[in-house]
Scaffold this motif. Structure first.
Motif, PDB file in Angstrom:
ATOM      1  N   LEU A  52       0.882  68.833  84.280  1.00  0.00           N
ATOM      2  CA  LEU A  52       0.945  69.827  85.342  1.00  0.00           C
ATOM      3  C   LEU A  52       0.719  71.231  84.789  1.00  0.00           C
ATOM      4  O   LEU A  52       0.046  72.059  85.410  1.00  0.00           O
ATOM      5  CB  LEU A  52       2.295  69.747  86.063  1.00  0.00           C
ATOM      6  CG  LEU A  52       2.572  68.438  86.820  1.00  0.00           C
ATOM      7  CD1 LEU A  52       3.978  68.448  87.406  1.00  0.00           C
ATOM      8  CD2 LEU A  52       1.546  68.218  87.922  1.00  0.00           C
ATOM      9  N   GLY A  53       1.270  71.499  83.607  1.00  0.00           N
ATOM     10  CA  GLY A  53       1.058  72.795  82.982  1.00  0.00           C
ATOM     11  C   GLY A  53      -0.395  73.024  82.616  1.00  0.00           C
ATOM     12  O   GLY A  53      -0.931  74.124  82.811  1.00  0.00           O
ATOM     13  N   ARG A  54      -1.056  71.991  82.107  1.00  0.00           N
ATOM     14  CA  ARG A  54      -2.473  72.120  81.741  1.00  0.00           C
ATOM     15  C   ARG A  54      -3.342  72.313  82.975  1.00  0.00           C
ATOM     16  O   ARG A  54      -4.284  73.122  82.960  1.00  0.00           O
ATOM     17  CB  ARG A  54      -2.912  70.875  80.968  1.00  0.00           C
ATOM     18  CG  ARG A  54      -4.347  70.907  80.433  1.00  0.00           C
ATOM     19  CD  ARG A  54      -4.576  71.958  79.370  1.00  0.00           C
ATOM     20  NE  ARG A  54      -3.670  71.841  78.241  1.00  0.00           N
ATOM     21  CZ  ARG A  54      -3.838  70.988  77.227  1.00  0.00           C
ATOM     22  NH1 ARG A  54      -4.853  70.152  77.219  1.00  0.00           N
ATOM     23  NH2 ARG A  54      -2.974  70.977  76.225  1.00  0.00           N
ATOM     24  N   LEU A  55      -3.029  71.606  84.057  1.00  0.00           N
ATOM     25  CA  LEU A  55      -3.779  71.790  85.299  1.00  0.00           C
ATOM     26  C   LEU A  55      -3.579  73.202  85.846  1.00  0.00           C
ATOM     27  O   LEU A  55      -4.532  73.845  86.304  1.00  0.00           O
ATOM     28  CB  LEU A  55      -3.350  70.755  86.337  1.00  0.00           C
ATOM     29  CG  LEU A  55      -3.757  69.303  86.047  1.00  0.00           C
ATOM     30  CD1 LEU A  55      -3.107  68.364  87.053  1.00  0.00           C
ATOM     31  CD2 LEU A  55      -5.272  69.137  86.075  1.00  0.00           C
ATOM     32  N   ALA A  56      -2.353  73.698  85.799  1.00  0.00           N
ATOM     33  CA  ALA A  56      -2.079  75.059  86.249  1.00  0.00           C
ATOM     34  C   ALA A  56      -2.835  76.073  85.397  1.00  0.00           C
ATOM     35  O   ALA A  56      -3.363  77.078  85.912  1.00  0.00           O
ATOM     36  CB  ALA A  56      -0.578  75.332  86.210  1.00  0.00           C
ATOM     37  N   GLU A  57      -2.894  75.807  84.107  1.00  0.00           N
ATOM     38  CA  GLU A  57      -3.622  76.698  83.199  1.00  0.00           C
ATOM     39  C   GLU A  57      -5.113  76.735  83.538  1.00  0.00           C
ATOM     40  O   GLU A  57      -5.733  77.809  83.569  1.00  0.00           O
ATOM     41  CB  GLU A  57      -3.416  76.248  81.751  1.00  0.00           C
ATOM     42  CG  GLU A  57      -4.068  77.139  80.716  1.00  0.00           C
ATOM     43  CD  GLU A  57      -3.859  76.638  79.303  1.00  0.00           C
ATOM     44  OE1 GLU A  57      -4.217  77.352  78.356  1.00  0.00           O
ATOM     45  OE2 GLU A  57      -3.336  75.513  79.147  1.00  0.00           O
ATOM     46  N   LEU A  58      -5.694  75.564  83.801  1.00  0.00           N
ATOM     47  CA  LEU A  58      -7.105  75.515  84.191  1.00  0.00           C
ATOM     48  C   LEU A  58      -7.334  76.281  85.488  1.00  0.00           C
ATOM     49  O   LEU A  58      -8.315  77.026  85.628  1.00  0.00           O
ATOM     50  CB  LEU A  58      -7.552  74.058  84.362  1.00  0.00           C
ATOM     51  CG  LEU A  58      -7.741  73.229  83.099  1.00  0.00           C
ATOM     52  CD1 LEU A  58      -8.049  71.774  83.467  1.00  0.00           C
ATOM     53  CD2 LEU A  58      -8.850  73.794  82.230  1.00  0.00           C
ATOM     54  N   SER A  59      -6.439  76.082  86.443  1.00  0.00           N
ATOM     55  CA  SER A  59      -6.561  76.791  87.711  1.00  0.00           C
ATOM     56  C   SER A  59      -6.469  78.294  87.507  1.00  0.00           C
ATOM     57  O   SER A  59      -7.242  79.066  88.107  1.00  0.00           O
ATOM     58  CB  SER A  59      -5.463  76.316  88.672  1.00  0.00           C
ATOM     59  OG  SER A  59      -5.529  77.011  89.902  1.00  0.00           O
ATOM     60  N   ASP A  60      -5.561  78.737  86.638  1.00  0.00           N
ATOM     61  CA  ASP A  60      -5.414  80.165  86.360  1.00  0.00           C
ATOM     62  C   ASP A  60      -6.676  80.740  85.709  1.00  0.00           C
ATOM     63  O   ASP A  60      -6.980  81.934  85.870  1.00  0.00           O
ATOM     64  CB  ASP A  60      -4.219  80.409  85.440  1.00  0.00           C
ATOM     65  CG  ASP A  60      -2.884  80.181  86.142  1.00  0.00           C
ATOM     66  OD1 ASP A  60      -2.872  80.133  87.387  1.00  0.00           O
ATOM     67  OD2 ASP A  60      -1.864  80.025  85.433  1.00  0.00           O
ATOM     68  N   LYS A  61      -7.411  79.894  84.993  1.00  0.00           N
ATOM     69  CA  LYS A  61      -8.642  80.351  84.341  1.00  0.00           C
ATOM     70  C   LYS A  61      -9.844  80.344  85.281  1.00  0.00           C
ATOM     71  O   LYS A  61     -10.952  80.707  84.876  1.00  0.00           O
ATOM     72  CB  LYS A  61      -8.938  79.473  83.116  1.00  0.00           C
ATOM     73  CG  LYS A  61      -7.978  79.684  81.964  1.00  0.00           C
ATOM     74  CD  LYS A  61      -8.355  78.818  80.769  1.00  0.00           C
ATOM     75  CE  LYS A  61      -7.427  79.096  79.593  1.00  0.00           C
ATOM     76  NZ  LYS A  61      -7.772  78.265  78.396  1.00  0.00           N
ATOM     77  N   GLY A  62      -9.626  79.903  86.519  1.00  0.00           N
ATOM     78  CA  GLY A  62     -10.704  79.947  87.493  1.00  0.00           C
ATOM     79  C   GLY A  62     -11.355  78.620  87.806  1.00  0.00           C
ATOM     80  O   GLY A  62     -12.302  78.568  88.600  1.00  0.00           O
ATOM     81  N   VAL A  63     -10.877  77.536  87.197  1.00  0.00           N
ATOM     82  CA  VAL A  63     -11.409  76.214  87.515  1.00  0.00           C
ATOM     83  C   VAL A  63     -10.879  75.792  88.884  1.00  0.00           C
ATOM     84  O   VAL A  63      -9.667  75.822  89.117  1.00  0.00           O
ATOM     85  CB  VAL A  63     -11.009  75.169  86.455  1.00  0.00           C
ATOM     86  CG1 VAL A  63     -11.557  73.795  86.831  1.00  0.00           C
ATOM     87  CG2 VAL A  63     -11.523  75.593  85.081  1.00  0.00           C
ATOM     88  N   LYS A  64     -11.777  75.400  89.764  1.00  0.00           N
ATOM     89  CA  LYS A  64     -11.360  74.947  91.092  1.00  0.00           C
ATOM     90  C   LYS A  64     -10.985  73.471  91.000  1.00  0.00           C
ATOM     91  O   LYS A  64     -11.825  72.626  90.694  1.00  0.00           O
ATOM     92  CB  LYS A  64     -12.479  75.146  92.107  1.00  0.00           C
ATOM     93  CG  LYS A  64     -12.077  74.785  93.527  1.00  0.00           C
ATOM     94  CD  LYS A  64     -13.195  75.062  94.515  1.00  0.00           C
ATOM     95  CE  LYS A  64     -12.760  74.694  95.937  1.00  0.00           C
ATOM     96  NZ  LYS A  64     -13.842  74.957  96.930  1.00  0.00           N
ATOM     97  N   THR A  80       5.139  67.018  82.782  1.00  0.00           N
ATOM     98  CA  THR A  80       5.224  68.471  82.614  1.00  0.00           C
ATOM     99  C   THR A  80       3.995  69.032  81.913  1.00  0.00           C
ATOM    100  O   THR A  80       3.438  70.063  82.329  1.00  0.00           O
ATOM    101  CB  THR A  80       6.482  68.834  81.812  1.00  0.00           C
ATOM    102  OG1 THR A  80       7.620  68.261  82.449  1.00  0.00           O
ATOM    103  CG2 THR A  80       6.646  70.341  81.728  1.00  0.00           C
ATOM    104  N   ARG A  81       3.558  68.379  80.854  1.00  0.00           N
ATOM    105  CA  ARG A  81       2.416  68.881  80.087  1.00  0.00           C
ATOM    106  C   ARG A  81       1.140  68.827  80.914  1.00  0.00           C
ATOM    107  O   ARG A  81       0.306  69.733  80.859  1.00  0.00           O
ATOM    108  CB  ARG A  81       2.259  68.085  78.797  1.00  0.00           C
ATOM    109  CG  ARG A  81       3.416  68.262  77.821  1.00  0.00           C
ATOM    110  CD  ARG A  81       3.310  67.309  76.647  1.00  0.00           C
ATOM    111  NE  ARG A  81       4.434  67.449  75.725  1.00  0.00           N
ATOM    112  CZ  ARG A  81       5.625  66.902  75.898  1.00  0.00           C
ATOM    113  NH1 ARG A  81       5.849  66.156  76.978  1.00  0.00           N
ATOM    114  NH2 ARG A  81       6.585  67.075  75.015  1.00  0.00           N
TER     115      ARG A  81
END
Length: 242
Positions: free
Chosen positions: A64-76, A61-62
């Motif tokens: 996946l949440g961190r990856l989603a957060e990076l994606s939301d910040k614009g990291v491809k 969970t942590r």
């Protein structure tokens, strides 16, 4: 900055080992969030992942949440599947914004051509048993039948057993048998394609080989966490993470 990482094998080992590796990977993802332009997950991020239409493995969970957060910040974020997490569906794309590839890819980054692959099913023409296993495991039809016939709890038990057995086979002799074919593949591929760097995982040891082709291998995170960086000047480097 462009980052590459592979063979985290989240979910493998005892509980203490699982938490240790997860914490290290989470710290790494936190560390790169301010300068990462792209993040490549080059296979075997999970020790076993089988995705049903409505069911995914619990845990992680942590991460996946961190990856989603990076994606939301614009990291491809791009993931190339390995032999432990080849059964992905659309969950990681929908929930975490991760682009998925199931075959080797060439990416143009910082003025360089980068060939990226996990490396588990390449140049194996002389290994008929392995070719058959790869064909079966990667068959969408067989995967669909298995998801219909096998309860998720049973499939996860089988998957964890199979993954553990596969992971333990990564001794020096086995790695050498995979290393040389991948080097041969890169040399042959380079004769007809302009590639600046080759990036592989799978072997569970890290190496930077400079010869006819520049070939970099990433090791696993249970023994010595490591990753690869490509800066905006096109300079590539294999690094170890404390």
């Amino acid at each position: 900055m462009h980052y590459f990482v592979s063979d985290i094998h989240l979910g493998s080992g005892d509980i203490a080992e699982q938490k240790r590796v997860e914490r290290a990977f989470l710290d790494f993802l936190k560390q790169i969030e301010n300068d990462a332009e792209t993040l490549f997950l080059v296979g075997d991020i999970f020790d076993f992942w089988f995705e049903y239409n409505e069911v995914v493995p619990k845990g992680f969970t942590r991460v996946l949440g961190r990856l989603a957060e990076l994606s939301d910040k614009g990291v491809k974020i791009t993931m190339l599947t390995g032999n432990h997490d080849m059964w992905v569906g659309d969950y990681l794309t929908k929930e975490c914004g991760i682009s998925l590839f199931t075959t080797p890819q060439v990416f143009s980054l910082a003025g360089k051509e980068i060939f990226v692959a996990h490396g588990d099913n390449m140049n194996i023409n002389g290994q008929p048993v392995l070719r058959l296993m790869n064909t079966m495991f990667r068959s969408r039809s067989l995967r669909r039948v298995a998801s219909w016939l096998i309860h998720p709890d049973l499939f996860m038990q089988f998957g964890k057993w199979w993954s553990g057995k596969s992971r333990k086979s990564h001794g020096e002799e086995q790695s050498a048998r995979v290393l040389n074919p991948l080097i041969d593949y890169a040399i042959e591929y380079g004769k007809s394609h302009k590639i600046d760097y080759y990036v592989f995982g799978h072997l569970h040891f890290a190496a930077d080989i400079a010869g006819a082709q520049r070939i970099l291998f990433m090791g696993d995170w249970h023994s010595r966490p490591n990753y690869i960086t490509l800066d905006n000047n096109g300079e590539i480097e294999l690094k170890f993470y404390n």
